[in-house]
Design an enzyme around this catalytic site. Structure first.
Site, PDB file in Angstrom:
ATOM      1  N   CYS A   1       0.850  -1.131  -0.099  1.00 51.83           N
ATOM      2  CA  CYS A   1      -0.006   0.037  -0.010  1.00 51.83           C
ATOM      3  C   CYS A   1       0.935   1.033  -0.180  1.00 51.83           C
ATOM      4  O   CYS A   1       2.062   1.338   0.261  1.00 51.83           O
ATOM      5  CB  CYS A   1      -0.991   0.131   1.266  1.00 51.83           C
ATOM      6  SG  CYS A   1      -1.881  -1.511   1.495  1.00 51.83           S
TER       7      CYS A   1
ATOM      8  N   ARG B   1       2.163   1.117  -5.750  1.00 50.55           N
ATOM      9  CA  ARG B   1       2.261   0.418  -4.569  1.00 50.55           C
ATOM     10  C   ARG B   1       0.903   0.117  -4.475  1.00 50.55           C
ATOM     11  O   ARG B   1       0.964  -0.969  -3.224  1.00 50.55           O
ATOM     12  CB  ARG B   1       2.683   1.424  -3.389  1.00 50.55           C
ATOM     13  CG  ARG B   1       4.060   1.864  -3.708  1.00 50.55           C
ATOM     14  CD  ARG B   1       4.263   2.863  -2.316  1.00 50.55           C
ATOM     15  NE  ARG B   1       4.457   1.903  -1.163  1.00 50.55           N
ATOM     16  CZ  ARG B   1       5.656   1.495  -0.813  1.00 50.55           C
ATOM     17  NH1 ARG B   1       6.621   1.572  -1.237  1.00 50.55           N
ATOM     18  NH2 ARG B   1       5.507   0.688   0.590  1.00 50.55           N
TER      19      ARG B   1
ATOM     20  N   TRP C   1      -3.321  -2.110  -1.418  1.00 47.75           N
ATOM     21  CA  TRP C   1      -2.925  -3.082  -2.132  1.00 47.75           C
ATOM     22  C   TRP C   1      -3.531  -4.239  -1.114  1.00 47.75           C
ATOM     23  O   TRP C   1      -2.938  -4.563  -0.061  1.00 47.75           O
ATOM     24  CB  TRP C   1      -1.497  -3.598  -2.495  1.00 47.75           C
ATOM     25  CG  TRP C   1      -1.260  -4.787  -3.088  1.00 47.75           C
ATOM     26  CD1 TRP C   1      -1.284  -5.212  -4.541  1.00 47.75           C
ATOM     27  CD2 TRP C   1      -0.816  -6.099  -2.501  1.00 47.75           C
ATOM     28  NE1 TRP C   1      -0.684  -6.386  -4.623  1.00 47.75           N
ATOM     29  CE2 TRP C   1      -0.638  -7.026  -3.484  1.00 47.75           C
ATOM     30  CE3 TRP C   1      -0.824  -6.456  -1.127  1.00 47.75           C
ATOM     31  CZ2 TRP C   1      -0.199  -8.379  -3.425  1.00 47.75           C
ATOM     32  CZ3 TRP C   1      -0.231  -7.936  -0.974  1.00 47.75           C
ATOM     33  CH2 TRP C   1      -0.107  -8.715  -2.148  1.00 47.75           C
TER      34      TRP C   1
ATOM     35  N   ASN D   1       0.146   1.072   5.933  1.00 47.69           N
ATOM     36  CA  ASN D   1       0.876   0.263   5.208  1.00 47.69           C
ATOM     37  C   ASN D   1       1.302  -0.903   5.874  1.00 47.69           C
ATOM     38  O   ASN D   1       2.186  -0.563   6.891  1.00 47.69           O
ATOM     39  CB  ASN D   1       1.858   0.762   4.314  1.00 47.69           C
ATOM     40  CG  ASN D   1       2.791  -0.031   3.494  1.00 47.69           C
ATOM     41  OD1 ASN D   1       2.387  -1.134   3.134  1.00 47.69           O
ATOM     42  ND2 ASN D   1       3.873   0.352   3.499  1.00 47.69           N
ATOM     43  N   GLY D   2       1.124  -2.307   5.654  1.00 43.11           N
ATOM     44  CA  GLY D   2       1.898  -3.218   6.500  1.00 43.11           C
ATOM     45  C   GLY D   2       0.772  -4.199   6.950  1.00 43.11           C
ATOM     46  O   GLY D   2      -0.410  -4.197   6.658  1.00 43.11           O
TER      47      GLY D   2
ATOM     48  N   GLU E   1      14.029 -14.347 -15.887  1.00 41.60           N
ATOM     49  CA  GLU E   1      13.763 -13.079 -15.747  1.00 41.60           C
ATOM     50  C   GLU E   1      12.680 -12.798 -17.011  1.00 41.60           C
ATOM     51  O   GLU E   1      11.539 -12.032 -16.760  1.00 41.60           O
ATOM     52  CB  GLU E   1      14.629 -11.988 -15.594  1.00 41.60           C
ATOM     53  CG  GLU E   1      14.479 -10.575 -16.068  1.00 41.60           C
ATOM     54  CD  GLU E   1      13.584 -10.102 -14.893  1.00 41.60           C
ATOM     55  OE1 GLU E   1      13.001  -9.051 -15.023  1.00 41.60           O
ATOM     56  OE2 GLU E   1      13.258 -10.861 -13.962  1.00 41.60           O
TER      57      GLU E   1
ATOM     58  N   LYS F   1       8.674 -11.447 -16.572  1.00 41.27           N
ATOM     59  CA  LYS F   1       8.114 -10.176 -16.980  1.00 41.27           C
ATOM     60  C   LYS F   1       7.018 -10.562 -18.142  1.00 41.27           C
ATOM     61  O   LYS F   1       5.963  -9.823 -18.097  1.00 41.27           O
ATOM     62  CB  LYS F   1       9.406  -9.710 -17.925  1.00 41.27           C
ATOM     63  CG  LYS F   1       9.339  -8.190 -17.968  1.00 41.27           C
ATOM     64  CD  LYS F   1       9.457  -7.485 -16.400  1.00 41.27           C
ATOM     65  CE  LYS F   1      10.664  -8.012 -15.966  1.00 41.27           C
ATOM     66  NZ  LYS F   1      10.544  -8.143 -14.391  1.00 41.27           N
TER      67      LYS F   1
ATOM     68  N   GLU G   1       3.844 -11.568 -15.772  1.00 43.12           N
ATOM     69  CA  GLU G   1       3.536 -10.552 -14.835  1.00 43.12           C
ATOM     70  C   GLU G   1       2.368  -9.482 -15.679  1.00 43.12           C
ATOM     71  O   GLU G   1       1.607  -9.085 -15.119  1.00 43.12           O
ATOM     72  CB  GLU G   1       4.838  -9.464 -14.500  1.00 43.12           C
ATOM     73  CG  GLU G   1       5.477 -10.177 -13.335  1.00 43.12           C
ATOM     74  CD  GLU G   1       6.508  -9.135 -12.745  1.00 43.12           C
ATOM     75  OE1 GLU G   1       6.846  -8.997 -11.630  1.00 43.12           O
ATOM     76  OE2 GLU G   1       7.287  -8.805 -13.753  1.00 43.12           O
TER      77      GLU G   1
ATOM     78  N   HIS H   1      14.666 -33.358 -19.997  1.00 42.77           N
ATOM     79  CA  HIS H   1      14.752 -33.974 -18.919  1.00 42.77           C
ATOM     80  C   HIS H   1      13.084 -33.750 -18.152  1.00 42.77           C
ATOM     81  O   HIS H   1      12.725 -33.813 -16.917  1.00 42.77           O
ATOM     82  CB  HIS H   1      15.749 -33.563 -17.658  1.00 42.77           C
ATOM     83  CG  HIS H   1      16.985 -34.024 -18.158  1.00 42.77           C
ATOM     84  ND1 HIS H   1      17.346 -35.301 -18.260  1.00 42.77           N
ATOM     85  CD2 HIS H   1      18.012 -33.187 -18.579  1.00 42.77           C
ATOM     86  CE1 HIS H   1      18.822 -35.386 -18.649  1.00 42.77           C
ATOM     87  NE2 HIS H   1      18.969 -34.295 -18.797  1.00 42.77           N
TER      88      HIS H   1
ATOM     89  N   LYS I   1       4.469  -2.828  -6.580  1.00 44.33           N
ATOM     90  CA  LYS I   1       5.975  -2.497  -6.844  1.00 44.33           C
ATOM     91  C   LYS I   1       6.889  -3.175  -5.632  1.00 44.33           C
ATOM     92  O   LYS I   1       7.928  -3.934  -5.670  1.00 44.33           O
ATOM     93  CB  LYS I   1       6.129  -1.245  -7.098  1.00 44.33           C
ATOM     94  CG  LYS I   1       7.699  -0.777  -7.536  1.00 44.33           C
ATOM     95  CD  LYS I   1       7.961  -1.361  -8.850  1.00 44.33           C
ATOM     96  CE  LYS I   1       9.353  -0.956  -9.171  1.00 44.33           C
ATOM     97  NZ  LYS I   1       9.712  -1.678 -10.416  1.00 44.33           N
TER      98      LYS I   1
END
Length: 603
Positions: free
Chosen positions: A2, A27, A74, A100-101, A477, A481, A484, A500, A598
Site C-alpha cells: 500500500c 504500490r 494493495w 501500510n503493512g 527473468e 516479465k 507479470e 529432462h 511494486k
C-alpha cells in the site's frame, strides 16, 4: 504494498493528496481514499478501484482542508471494497488512520475492542488503530499520547499516519514499513516513497523504525519509541520530478525500458578507470576477509543475483543465490567470512530484510545492493552499494535489473581481486564492454523488431525461455516479465534441462525463446533442434555474430556482439520489449498488473 501520504500546509491539501496517490499507485491500486480536516471535523472520501475513481468521486464534492492523509491500497485483509478502503475511522469519526503493512495481532485486538462496545465497519486489520486511539482520547489523553499508546499495542510491520479533528497536525510512525518526510517551503509532506511528493519538494527525511513524527505546516518533530526527541538528517534527492512521470510514453514500463542507456551510464559513472574498477565505498582490500558470497533476493532481484552468481563462479569467487523468503525461514550455514548481499530495488522488501537480519544474527557481514539511498536495507546493513538507476515506477522492473547486473559486475571485480589477489580473467575486455553497454542498449532499442515478434506470438498457449549460464538467469527473468504483464503462461528453463521433462510441454502453439550469450552456442543450437523436431517455433535471441543459432532458429532478435558476460543484459532488453508489446496487443493494464505491487513490504 500500500501507499500512504499526507500533507500539512496553509492551503487546501486535497488536490496534492490525490496527486501524490497517483504517483504512488505502483504500490497498490485496489482502492483509494483521503481524509482532510477543515475546521468542521474530518471529511472522508474513498472508493474501490484506481485513484481515478476517487478523483471522479471528489469532483464537485467540496472536500477541502489544509491538513490531510491519503491511501492507495494493495489488499491483504479483506477484498477491495469501499468499506475496506482507507482511511479508517473510530466510532465517533474524530480520528482517521491510513496504514501500510500488517497488524499481526489485529484479531485479538478487535475481539477485545468489540467486547468493549466498539463497532467495526471493515474487514481490515487497520481499523483497530483508530478505535484504540479513541479509547485513549476518551480517557483524557491528548492526540499524541493517544497515538503512542495505540501503537504500543500493535505487533507486526506497519507505517501509519493519523488525523485528529482537534489537531492541526499529522501523527505518523513506522516499524518495518517505509516512511519518509518531505520538507517543503510552505507545507510538509509524508509518504511511503519519495515519488509521491517529488514535484513539491526534493528535501527528505527518512524515518527509522520506532520513530514517531508530528508534522505541522511549518515544522516537524521526531521522537523515538520512548518519546525522546531525535535528529534525522535532511537529505536532497537528486531525482527530478519529470523522472517519475511518463513523459511522451504510453506506459511507465516502456519509458523505463528506454531509460536504460541513461540509468546504466549513471550506474557505471566514476566506477571504471581503464582496466580497473573504482568503488569509492570499497577500496582495495575491503573484501580480503571474504571467502564466500550469498545473494539473497526476490523476484527480478533474485534473477540478477543468479546472473551475478554465474559470473562470480567464472572468477573463482564462491557465490550462491537464495530466495530471500527461504533464506529467512531456513537459514543455511553462514560462516563468519561470508558476505551476504541483499539485492533489493527499493531497499524495503520485507523478505530480503528478514534474510539480511538472519545473516547478521549468524555473524555474517551484510551489504545492501539497492537503488534507494535512505532505505532500510541501506541503513541497517554493514555496507551499501547503490545501483543509481533513478526512480522506477512500473511494477514490472526493467531498468533496475540491468543496473543491478552492471553493479554486480563492478562489485564482483572488486571482490575477486581481493579474494584471489589478481584481476578476473579477461577483465580489460569486460570492463571496456561495460563502458560501451549504454550505447549497445541504445542500438537494441533503435533497431528492435520485438513488436513484430510479439504480434506473431502473443496469443499462443504458452511461452518458454531457455538459456545457459547468465542467459539462464535472463530466461527466468524474461518469463517472469512475460507472465507479470500479459497474464499468459510463461516459464524459464535451463536449456540443458529441456530433455529432462519440459520438452513434454512443447507444441506448435508454444514458442521457445532461445537466449545465447555467445558461449555454448553449439549446445544451444542442438536444444533448438530438439524443440523444432517436436513442432515448436523458436525465436533466437543472440549476438549478430552467432551464426549457429541464427541458422537454427525460425526467427531471430539480434543484439550487438560484445563480451559474453554482458550479452544477456542486451538480450533481456529485447525480451522486455517482447513482453511489453505482447501485453499491449492483448490489452493488458501494463503498469498495473493484477494482484501485484511494486514494493512488497510484508512477508
Amino acid at each position: 504494498m500500500c501507499g500512504i501520504t499526507a500533507r500539512v500546509g496553509t492551503e487546501d491539501a486535497s488536490e496534492s493528496l490525490v496527486c501524490s496517490l497517483e504517483n504512488l499507485e505502483y504500490r497498490g491500486y485496489d482502492s483509494a481514499g483521503i481524509a482532510v480536516k477543515n475546521g468542521t471535523g474530518l471529511k472522508i472520501q474513498k472508493r474501490e478501484g484506481e485513484v481515478s475513481e476517487l478523483k471522479a468521486a471528489m469532483a464537485g464534492s467540496g472536500i477541502v482542508g489544509d491538513v490531510g492523509i491519503g491511501h492507495t491500497r494493495w489488499s491483504t485483509h479483506g477484498p477491495p471494497t469501499n468499506e475496506n478502503a482507507h482511511p479508517h475511522v473510530d466510532c465517533s469519526g474524530r480520528v482517521a488512520v491510513v496504514h501500510n503493512g500488517i497488524v499481526e495481532n489485529h484479531a485479538e485486538l478487535r475481539r477485545d475492542l468489540e467486547a468493549r462496545g466498539h463497532t467495526f465497519r471493515s474487514d481490515t486489520d487497520t481499523e483497530v488503530v483508530p478505535h484504540l486511539v479513541e479509547e485513549r482520547l476518551d480517557a483524557g489523553d491528548d492526540s499524541e499520547t493517544a497515538f503512542r499508546a495505540a501503537i504500543d499495542e500493535l505487533e507486526g510491520s506497519y507505517a501509519l499516519a493519523m488525523l485528529h479533528e482537534d489537531a492541526d497536525t499529522v501523527f505518523a510512525t513506522r516499524t518495518g514499513s517505509p516512511l519518509v518526510l518531505g520538507i517543503g517551503e510552505d507545507a510538509n509532506y509524508l509518504a511511503s516513497d519519495v515519488p509521491a511528493f517529488l514535484e513539491f519538494t526534493s528535501r527528505v527525511v527518512y524515518l527509522e523504525d520506532g520513530d514517531v513524527a508530528v508534522l505541522s505546516a511549518d515544522d516537524y518533530r521526531i521522537t523515538d519509541a520512548d518519546g525522546f526527541e531525535v535528529s534525522r538528517p535532511v537529505e536532497a534527492v537528486d531525482w527530478a520530478a519529470e523522472d517519475a512521470g511518463k513523459g511522451e510514453y504510453d506506459h511507465y514500463m516502456l519509458k523505463e525500458i528506454h531509460e536504460q542507456p541513461t540509468s546504466l551510464r549513471q550506474t557505471i559513472q566514476g566506477r571504471l578507470d581503464g582496466d580497473d574498477v573504482v568503488l569509492s565505498e570499497f577500496p582495495a582490500g575491503s573484501f580480503s576477509e571474504v571467502s564466500r558470497v550469498h545473494f539473497v533476493a526476490c523476484g527480478t532481484s533474485y534473477h540478477a543475483g543468479l546472473y551475478g552468481e554465474s559470473l562470480f563462479a567464472d572468477w573463482d569467487v564462491d557465490a550462491q543465490t537464495f530466495l530471500a523468503s527461504e533464506y529467512a525461514a531456513h537459514p543455511p550455514a553462514v560462516p563468519e567470512d561470508t558476505l551476504v548481499v541483499g539485492i533489493t530495488q527499493s531497499g524495503e522488501t520485507a523478505d530480503t530484510l528478514a534474510a539480511l537480519e538472519a545473516a547478521a544474527d549468524a555473524g555474517a557481514r551484510t551489504l545492501a545492493l539497492t537503488n534507494v539511498v535512505g532505505s532500510t536495507a541501506a541503513r541497517e546493513c554493514d555496507d551499501a552499494l547503490f545501483i543509481r538507476a533513478g526512480p522506477e515506477i512500473g511494477v514490472a522492473a526493467t531498468k533496475t535489473f540491468s543496473s543491478q547486473v552492471a553493479t554486480l559486475v563492478c562489485l564482483g571485480e572488486r571482490i575477486a581481486r581481493d579474494v584471489t589477489g589478481s584481476p578476473t580473467p579477461d577483465h580489460a575486455a569486460r570492463l571496456d564492454a561495460l563502458a560501451d553497454l549504454p550505447e549497445h542498449v541504445e542500438a537494441v532499442l533503435e533497431s528492435s523488431t520485438a513488436a513484430d515478434v510479439a504480434a506473431r506470438h502473443a496469443h499462443e498457449s504458452g511461452h518458454f525461455f531457455i538459456g545457459r549460464g547468465s542467459a539462464y538467469a535472463v530466461a527466468l527473468e524474461a518469463a517472469l516479465k512475460f507472465k507479470e504483464i500479459t497474464y499468459e503462461h510463461a516459464e524459464g528453463f535451463a536449456a540443458g534441462e529441456l530433455k529432462h521433462g519440459p520438452l513434454a510441454l512443447v507444441t506448435a502453439d508454444t514458442p521457445v525463446f532461445a537466449i545465447c550469450n555467445g558461449n555454448n552456442e553449439a549446445k544451444l543450437a542442438s536444444n533448438v533442434r530438439e524443440v523444432q523436431t517436436r513442432g515448436g517455433p523458436v525465436v533466437g535471441v543472440c549476438p549478430r555474430t552467432s551464426d549457429a543459432l541464427a541458422d537454427a532458429a525460425d526467427e531471430v532478435l539480434t543484439v550487438p556482439a560484445t563480451h559474453p558476460d554482458l550479452v544477456a543484459i542486451l538480450a533481456n532488453v529485447q525480451l522486455q520489449l517482447v513482453a511489453y508489446h505482447a501485453a499491449n496487443d492483448l490489452g493488458r493494464p501494463i503498469d498495473k498488473p493484477r494482484n501485484l505491487a511494486k514494493s512488497v513490504t510484508v512477508e
